[in-house]
Design an enzyme around this catalytic site. Structure first.
Site, PDB file in Angstrom:
ATOM      1  N   LYS A 101     -41.231  -9.780  -6.488  1.00  0.00           N
ATOM      2  CA  LYS A 101     -41.911 -10.403  -5.345  1.00  0.00           C
ATOM      3  C   LYS A 101     -42.891  -9.420  -4.703  1.00  0.00           C
ATOM      4  CE  LYS A 101     -39.339 -11.614  -1.545  1.00  0.00           C
ATOM      5  NZ  LYS A 101     -40.012 -11.239  -0.311  1.00  0.00           N
TER       6      LYS A 101
ATOM      7  N   ARG B 252     -48.768  -8.232  -3.841  1.00  0.00           N
ATOM      8  CA  ARG B 252     -49.874  -7.256  -3.825  1.00  0.00           C
ATOM      9  C   ARG B 252     -50.910  -7.596  -4.891  1.00  0.00           C
ATOM     10  NH1 ARG B 252     -45.299  -4.977  -1.681  1.00  0.00           N
ATOM     11  NH2 ARG B 252     -45.578  -3.360  -0.100  1.00  0.00           N
TER      12      ARG B 252
ATOM     13  N   ARG C  18     -40.331 -12.772  14.007  1.00  0.00           N
ATOM     14  CA  ARG C  18     -40.337 -11.401  13.470  1.00  0.00           C
ATOM     15  C   ARG C  18     -41.425 -10.527  14.098  1.00  0.00           C
ATOM     16  NH1 ARG C  18     -39.467 -11.574   7.191  1.00  0.00           N
ATOM     17  NH2 ARG C  18     -39.037  -9.366   7.596  1.00  0.00           N
TER      18      ARG C  18
ATOM     19  N   SER D 157     -41.637   1.225   6.727  1.00  0.00           N
ATOM     20  CA  SER D 157     -41.910  -0.119   6.216  1.00  0.00           C
ATOM     21  C   SER D 157     -43.048  -0.092   5.207  1.00  0.00           C
ATOM     22  CB  SER D 157     -42.267  -1.060   7.374  1.00  0.00           C
ATOM     23  OG  SER D 157     -42.903  -2.218   6.869  1.00  0.00           O
TER      24      SER D 157
ATOM     25  N   ASP E 229     -33.145  -4.446   1.080  1.00  0.00           N
ATOM     26  CA  ASP E 229     -32.996  -5.839   0.637  1.00  0.00           C
ATOM     27  C   ASP E 229     -31.680  -6.089  -0.094  1.00  0.00           C
ATOM     28  OD1 ASP E 229     -35.422  -6.502   1.725  1.00  0.00           O
ATOM     29  OD2 ASP E 229     -36.538  -6.286  -0.140  1.00  0.00           O
TER      30      ASP E 229
HETATM   31  C1  S3P Z   1     -41.256  -5.270   1.157  1.00  0.00           C
HETATM   32  C2  S3P Z   1     -40.776  -4.292   1.956  1.00  0.00           C
HETATM   33  C3  S3P Z   1     -39.539  -4.441   2.734  1.00  0.00           C
HETATM   34  C4  S3P Z   1     -38.653  -5.534   2.165  1.00  0.00           C
HETATM   35  C5  S3P Z   1     -39.409  -6.785   1.881  1.00  0.00           C
HETATM   36  C6  S3P Z   1     -40.533  -6.525   0.905  1.00  0.00           C
HETATM   37  C7  S3P Z   1     -42.550  -5.047   0.482  1.00  0.00           C
HETATM   38  O1  S3P Z   1     -39.868  -4.789   4.056  1.00  0.00           O
HETATM   39  O2  S3P Z   1     -37.582  -5.796   3.050  1.00  0.00           O
HETATM   40  O3  S3P Z   1     -38.529  -7.751   1.320  1.00  0.00           O
HETATM   41  O4  S3P Z   1     -42.885  -5.770  -0.463  1.00  0.00           O
HETATM   42  O5  S3P Z   1     -43.249  -4.120   0.882  1.00  0.00           O
HETATM   43  P1  S3P Z   1     -40.314  -3.660   5.106  1.00  0.00           P
HETATM   44  O6  S3P Z   1     -41.441  -2.964   4.490  1.00  0.00           O
HETATM   45  O7  S3P Z   1     -40.718  -4.354   6.348  1.00  0.00           O
HETATM   46  O8  S3P Z   1     -39.092  -2.817   5.289  1.00  0.00           O
END
Ligand code: S3P
Length: 432
Positions: free
Chosen positions: A25, A30, A125, A169, A317
């Site tokens: 995902k 991206r 959120r 993040s 996750d």
């Molecule tokens: C993700 C980063 C994580 C993850 C999300 C997907 C990503 O979130 O929990 O499911 O693709 O960069 P955060 O970057 O907010 O921690």
């Protein structure tokens, strides 16, 4: 058995078999966003089947980027270059925080105003984490009270920044790096803890020069992207559900071909090994900068352990499913430094605690984590709620495999947010 939103999970004696996990995902989001602002036609095989990634594709289509699904499932994206078209309607990101946060980086560099909204969960959120850096770069962003969606972004000329996010993040980092493509100089993101680097790797695959040393990533503005052809590796966070299912039953054997092995995600495998699962990786390969491999896992004795600090960020996750199976472990599980779990698709600490208690398990809920005693707690089937959260629905389907009696999962269709065929695939490997 399912009626769409309610699924009944029966206890199993083991899990065995091969599961073909859909495309990652994080990588798919991206690829779709960068393909939209690249020049030329990109093609992605094994693109994620997640509803979240469909939200991203819907949004880029509203921004003038045409895409289609070919007969063999390949997603073909016709890039329009860095200048997207002003959307005539609100960009609906559905349940997807990744879509809203990362796309905002690209929208900040456009010469029009756009609005982004989301479903009930996404509307709760926090978005201040991207509003602050993008505003410093020069975009004008407004949101609802407390920095919640919907967002309104008036893009324009951006200036490069050196930014130190407070939260670890990857979504925030990718958002800033994507905006950095449109800025006048070098944009630097210095993270408190190193997060997944799919943004950097994808940018490089599309021809951009991105530097990364430790927790610091840099990108120079004004670079143009070129279309790519790619095969998206299987999603390791989806694979986690089957690995945890194998951990529940000594003697179980699971094979997962073509899974993403990016080191910033693969900490999960070390932790599973430490906690007792036998894991090996074969056929290691690299594609468009991402590592891919086949995981073989064998259940032995599930010991449990502690997840804290940088591990918490690396496993953010996967914690729901690790927690859901923790009562069956020998030593239990302690999770610390995980307050981010409270602002995911649901409050995942509260959701895990509620569901485990309904199954008769003991759990101590803490503001930033939890402690779940092991000792082979005896769980029974119960009526559980997904809380509208895909990872909660799937985590408790796994926990239910070893409970006594049937478990009913309400709102199970939430699983489609990341893995629409999950219950079908789980049923296929469960030995009843
Ligand atoms: C993700 C980063 C994580 C993850 C999300 C997907 C990503 O979130 O929990 O499911 O693709 O960069 P955060 O970057 O907010 O921690």
């Amino acid at each position: 058995m399912a009626d769409g939103s309610t699924v009944i999970v029966r206890p199993a004696r083991a899990v065995n078999g091969v599961v073909r996990i859909p495309g990652d995902k994080s990588v798919s989001h991206r690829y779709a966003m960068l393909a939209a602002i690249a020049e030329g036609t990109s093609r992605f095989r094994n693109f994620s089947a997640a509803r979240d990634c469909a939200s991203t594709l819907d949004c880029v289509a509203k921004l003038g980027c045409e895409w289609k699904r070919l007969d063999d499932g390949t997603i073909e994206v016709h890039g329009v270059g860095p200048r997207l078209k002003a959307p005539s309607e609100v960009l609906d990101c559905g349940n997807s925080g990744s879509t809203m946060r990362m796309l905002s980086g690209i929208l900040a560099g456009q010469s029009f105003t756009s609005e982004l909204c989301g479903d009930e969960s996404l509307s709760r959120r926090p978005m201040a984490r991207i509003m602050k850096p993008l505003s410093e770069m020069g975009a004008k962003i407004s949101a609802s009270d407390g920095g919640r969606p919907p967002l309104k972004i008036q893009g324009g000329a951006l200036k490069a920044i050196h930014y130190k996010p407070e939260v670890a993040s990857a979504q925030v980092k990718s958002c800033i790096l994507f905006a950095g493509l449109f800025a006048d100089g070098e944009t630097v993101v210095e993270e408190p803890i190193r997060t997944r680097d799919h943004g950097e790797i994808a940018l490089r695959a599309f021809g951009a020069d991105v530097e990364r040393a430790g927790n610091v990533s840099r990108i120079a503005g004004g670079q143009r992207l070129r279309a790519i052809e790619a095969h998206v590796p299987g999603d390791l966070s989806s694979a986690a559900f089957f690995l945890c299912a194998a951990a529940l039953f000594p003697g179980s054997q699971i094979t997962l071909p073509g899974i993403l092995m990016n080191p910033t995600r693969a900490r999960l495998l070390d932790i599973l090994l430490q906690m007792g699962l036998k894991v090996s990786v074969a056929h290691l390969d690299e594609h468009q900068g991402e590592l891919v491999g086949t995981i073989e896992a064998r259940g032995v004795a599930w010991t449990g352990g502690v997840i804290a600090g940088a591990d918490t960020a690396a496993l953010i996750d996967e914690i729901p499913v690790l927690a859901a199976i923790a009562p069956y472990s020998e030593g239990g599980l302690e999770v610390r430094d995980a307050k981010e779990l409270r602002v995911k698709e649901s409050d995942r600490i509260a959701a895990v605690a509620t569901n485990l208690r309904k199954m008769g398990a003991e759990i101590e809920e803490r503001p930033d984590g939890m402690r779940i005693p092991g000792g082979g707690q005896h769980l029974h089937g119960a009526e559980l709620d997904s809380f509208g959260d895909h990872r909660i629905a799937m985590a408790f389907a796994v926990a239910a495999l070893r409970a006594e009696g049937e478990t009913v999962i309400l709102g199970a269709d939430a699983a489609g947010v990341s893995y629409p065929a999950f219950f079908h695939d789980l049923e296929n490997i469960a030995v009843l």
